[in-house]
Design an enzyme around this catalytic site. Sequence first.
Site, PDB file in Angstrom:
ATOM      1  N   MET A   1       0.917  -1.393  -0.001  1.00 26.82           N
ATOM      2  CA  MET A   1       0.051  -0.065   0.015  1.00 26.82           C
ATOM      3  C   MET A   1       0.946   1.330  -0.005  1.00 26.82           C
ATOM      4  SD  MET A   1      -3.036  -0.716   2.689  1.00 26.82           S
ATOM      5  CE  MET A   1      -2.109  -1.914   3.642  1.00 26.82           C
ATOM      6  N   CYS A  85      -3.365  -0.277  -9.986  1.00 29.48           N
ATOM      7  CA  CYS A  85      -3.513   1.122  -9.369  1.00 29.48           C
ATOM      8  C   CYS A  85      -4.319   1.615 -10.428  1.00 29.48           C
ATOM      9  CB  CYS A  85      -2.182   1.917  -9.310  1.00 29.48           C
ATOM     10  SG  CYS A  85      -2.652   3.475  -8.690  1.00 29.48           S
ATOM     11  N   ASN A 185      -7.406 -11.436  -3.561  1.00 28.29           N
ATOM     12  CA  ASN A 185      -7.333  -9.895  -2.430  1.00 28.29           C
ATOM     13  C   ASN A 185      -8.527  -9.264  -2.533  1.00 28.29           C
ATOM     14  OD1 ASN A 185      -6.368  -6.856  -3.357  1.00 28.29           O
ATOM     15  ND2 ASN A 185      -5.984  -7.768  -1.324  1.00 28.29           N
ATOM     16  N   GLY A 186      -8.957  -8.838  -1.527  1.00 25.35           N
ATOM     17  CA  GLY A 186     -10.065  -7.854  -1.516  1.00 25.35           C
ATOM     18  C   GLY A 186     -10.852  -8.249  -0.267  1.00 25.35           C
TER      19      GLY A 186
END
Length: 312
Positions: A1, A85, A185-186
């Site tokens: 991140m 991104c 992911n998430g």
Amino acid sequence: MAGFTDPPFRALCHEGGADVVVAEMVSAKAVCHRNAKTLQMLRSFPGERPVVWQIFGCDAGEMADAAAYIESLGEADGIDVNMGCPMPKITGPGAGAALLRDVDAVLRMLERIVRAVRLPVSIKMRTGWDSRCIVAPDVAQAAGAAGCAYVHVHGRTSKQLYEGKADLEVLARVKAASPVPVIGNGDVNSPEAALRMFRETGCDGVGIARGALGNPWIFSRIKSYFRTGHIDPEPTWQEKVAGAARHFRRALEFYSGDEHCYRGLKGHLVKYFTGHPGAAQLRKRIGTVNSNQEMARLIDEAASEDRGALAA
Ligand SMILES: Cc1cc2nc3c(=O)[nH]c(=O)nc-3n(C[C@H](O)[C@H](O)[C@H](O)COP(=O)(O)O)c2cc1C
């Protein structure tokens, strides 16, 4: 991140049970130009291996050169290519999630990067550019064909940003199509959510981003749940404050006591101070801290028995 996953935080995540940590993305162009600020970001901390370095860009030659340079520094265990991104300043020139608009170009870029390094190469992508362009299964195949070691997929499109929920059904399709391991992911912010990710997608591993903020214990709590079937209790207030203090010490150590260290810590510390009477007040005060000494005093106060005074 970006803005969070610096060496102290990465080391804390390892201590909290993460198997691999991924650094904040860095610009391939900036690496190629040996930009001083970017090279600073390529430093690491003892105790944070294995660590994967993530690069972003849209020029295959620059991406390959940047990967080779990072490998030459000897501190990376893998090179990850950012294809997730969604921010216009990244996608505008064609990098980040914008790469997903041309799967053939992705294949050519990945082949070039894989040829440039001995380290494992991986990609981190969104499910697609928007709901009409769900290409993650195709991109996973291209990544496998190019020689990538694994793919890491955030179950939202770029256009979604962080809206809605991660789409586990698409992640399952990526897993079915991918010749290489898939990291799902998430929205994994609890042991139960991690189990759901594994069960519903068949993925080989889970990636955790926001769920680790102020919560580097999440990795060992997930592993313990999978091992025992029991969910360990949430960290107590005292454990959270001790975690915040440890994070602060780690940062001071890594940044050699930099007098502005407290600034980068604010976003992290507000995440530790949650779920207790007076926590909201503390979070507000973190915003007004103006020195390392003030930050240390605030953490000491939080650790003190006198929670009533803080809640006032
Ligand atoms: C502040 C912030 C910065 C991020 N920076 C990156 C980044 O540099 N590289 C990347 O691949 N993903 C980045 N992400 C995306 C996360 O890695 C992750 O895919 C997304 O937050 C969804 O996972 P989560 O629900 O576990 O947070 C970032 C997310 C946030 C919130």
